[in-house]
Design a protein around this motif. Structure first.
Motif, mmCIF file in Angstrom:
data_model
loop_
_atom_site.group_PDB
_atom_site.id
_atom_site.type_symbol
_atom_site.label_atom_id
_atom_site.label_comp_id
_atom_site.label_asym_id
_atom_site.label_seq_id
_atom_site.Cartn_x
_atom_site.Cartn_y
_atom_site.Cartn_z
ATOM 1 N N SER A 38 9.476 -24.567 44.598
ATOM 2 C CA SER A 38 8.952 -23.956 45.818
ATOM 3 C C SER A 38 8.555 -22.493 45.716
ATOM 4 O O SER A 38 9.389 -21.607 45.744
ATOM 5 C CB SER A 38 9.999 -24.080 46.928
ATOM 6 N N ALA A 39 7.260 -22.280 45.598
ATOM 7 C CA ALA A 39 6.813 -20.896 45.552
ATOM 8 C C ALA A 39 5.511 -20.801 46.329
ATOM 9 O O ALA A 39 5.420 -21.261 47.438
ATOM 10 C CB ALA A 39 6.626 -20.465 44.118
ATOM 11 N N THR A 83 4.272 -20.588 60.568
ATOM 12 C CA THR A 83 5.531 -21.063 61.157
ATOM 13 C C THR A 83 5.928 -22.427 60.612
ATOM 14 O O THR A 83 5.121 -23.355 60.603
ATOM 15 C CB THR A 83 5.401 -21.203 62.686
ATOM 16 N N LEU A 84 7.168 -22.512 60.184
ATOM 17 C CA LEU A 84 7.696 -23.821 59.806
ATOM 18 C C LEU A 84 8.332 -24.408 61.067
ATOM 19 O O LEU A 84 9.523 -24.241 61.307
ATOM 20 C CB LEU A 84 8.732 -23.690 58.687
ATOM 21 N N THR A 85 7.512 -25.055 61.849
ATOM 22 C CA THR A 85 7.979 -25.614 63.129
ATOM 23 C C THR A 85 8.985 -26.729 62.886
ATOM 24 O O THR A 85 9.115 -27.203 61.754
ATOM 25 C CB THR A 85 6.791 -26.196 63.902
ATOM 26 N N THR A 135 23.566 -29.190 51.241
ATOM 27 C CA THR A 135 23.460 -27.735 51.402
ATOM 28 C C THR A 135 22.298 -27.174 50.596
ATOM 29 O O THR A 135 21.605 -26.272 51.050
ATOM 30 C CB THR A 135 24.744 -27.012 50.973
ATOM 31 N N ALA A 136 22.087 -27.752 49.424
ATOM 32 C CA ALA A 136 20.983 -27.276 48.584
ATOM 33 C C ALA A 136 19.674 -27.413 49.348
ATOM 34 O O ALA A 136 18.847 -26.495 49.350
ATOM 35 C CB ALA A 136 20.923 -28.080 47.291
ATOM 36 N N GLN A 137 19.518 -28.517 49.988
ATOM 37 C CA GLN A 137 18.269 -28.751 50.718
ATOM 38 C C GLN A 137 18.183 -27.874 51.947
ATOM 39 O O GLN A 137 17.123 -27.355 52.268
ATOM 40 C CB GLN A 137 18.166 -30.216 51.115
ATOM 41 N N ARG A 138 19.318 -27.697 52.609
ATOM 42 C CA ARG A 138 19.310 -26.798 53.758
ATOM 43 C C ARG A 138 18.809 -25.429 53.321
ATOM 44 O O ARG A 138 18.003 -24.801 53.985
ATOM 45 C CB ARG A 138 20.742 -26.677 54.327
ATOM 46 N N ARG A 139 19.270 -25.005 52.156
ATOM 47 C CA ARG A 139 18.855 -23.692 51.671
ATOM 48 C C ARG A 139 17.351 -23.670 51.395
ATOM 49 O O ARG A 139 16.665 -22.718 51.742
ATOM 50 C CB ARG A 139 19.633 -23.316 50.418
ATOM 51 N N ALA A 180 11.187 -21.654 55.426
ATOM 52 C CA ALA A 180 10.903 -21.076 56.733
ATOM 53 C C ALA A 180 10.610 -19.581 56.593
ATOM 54 O O ALA A 180 9.637 -19.060 57.149
ATOM 55 C CB ALA A 180 12.081 -21.302 57.677
ATOM 56 N N GLU A 181 11.437 -18.943 55.791
ATOM 57 C CA GLU A 181 11.293 -17.513 55.562
ATOM 58 C C GLU A 181 9.943 -17.210 54.905
ATOM 59 O O GLU A 181 9.225 -16.301 55.299
ATOM 60 C CB GLU A 181 12.416 -17.078 54.622
#
Lengths: 166, 166
Positions: free
Chosen positions: A101-102, A33-35, A14-18, A24-25
């Motif tokens: 991630s920034a 775009t994060l294709t 789940t952490a990675q999904r987030r 993507a956002e």
DNA sequence: CGTCATGGCGTTACTTTATAACATGACATC
DNA sequence: GATGTCATGTTATAAAGTAACGCCATGACG
């Protein structure tokens, strides 16, 4: 690359999904775009516990999508690097997920020569000094590569207290 | 590599001759030998004003000794690196002479993206900080790669005051 | 609706960088 | 003169990265 077989990026937690969704956002905010391909590549890099070579990523990609050619992978990796989601590790020709991630930024990495793992450290501290030196040279900095090699805590423990078989 | 054609290492000046001799002495002190090949390779790298790729060196070598194969060049370059006479520049896959020829040490390089030149700076300053961070991680440092990219003084002047033809 | 620009991806072929593995030569030592 | 060791030569190949072109989907615009 290719040794040190370890968590190679099947199924995100789940952490990675987030993190993927955040990424993507973030891209969207920037008009990028994060294709699906890029997302999958990021997922693979995220799931690894060490820098992966482009060809490692290719191989893993091949498992779900069949063979992809080098340019495909490099394009996605370059995109991720340009978005600051992934760092290129020159000293091992590999790619690691950025730990915080920034936006695009320079990383300071501690890379273990034994297990290949890498740890990123925010590197505000040196920036000042390097910039001073750059100013003295009238040199306009565009990017900084700072990679530290050695042995990580775990690997040092392993050889300090080895499980002996006498 | 291969662009930026510039002083590619024909004939050393006296300063370079002295450095070559010093290097030979240094190697000898360590029980190593600066053989004619190694000496010539060092001479080539010394004479260049920017990092040279291994294949650049090969090509220059070929002028006096006929074709040499990659392993030959890489071996000599690796030797020179091991003696601290030359640095490998990861971010450009090249080799530069160490500016203060001493014992093996980590370099801090400022590399210009326009002209390709590189300047080495003694990097005592950061060592402390990096070591502190390493200590916090219980990480045993073996080597540090610090490469700064940007534009050098000369190149900045060139585009700031371009010779205009209106 | 058409057509045109754009962005992302596929594909082929290739370049550049680097190394493994084995053979040879030169010189030292016993 | 056999044996060891170090440097170099040689062949082949691996690994990393890119150029160039084409296709297709999407969406803008007349």
């Amino acid at each position: 690359m290719g040794k040190h077989g370890a968590e190679e990026g099947r199924e995100a937690g789940t952490a990675q999904r987030r993190r993927l969704d955040q990424a993507a956002e973030l891209c969207a905010k920037r008009g990028q775009t994060l294709t699906p391909l890029r997302r999958r590549v990021f997922e693979i890099v995220l799931a690894a516990d060490r820098p992966l070579g482009a060809y490692d990523v290719m191989e893993i990609l091949a498992r779900d999508r069949g063979r992809v050619a080098p340019p495909t992978v490099y394009r996605s990796l370059d995109f991720l690097v340009s978005q600051g989601l992934v760092h290129k590790v020159l000293s091992v020709n590999g790619f690691v997920a950025c730990s915080a991630s920034a936006r695009p930024h320079d990383a300071q990495l501690f890379i273990c020569g034994s297990c290949g793992s890498s740890v990123e450290v925010a590197k505000k501290s040196h920036a000042g000094l390097i910039e001073e030196e750059a100013a003295a040279l009238d040199f306009a900095i565009e990017s900084v590569v700072l990679e530290v090699h050695g042995r990580c805590h775990a690997c040092r423990l392993a050889t300090a207290n080895p499980t002996v078989h006498p």
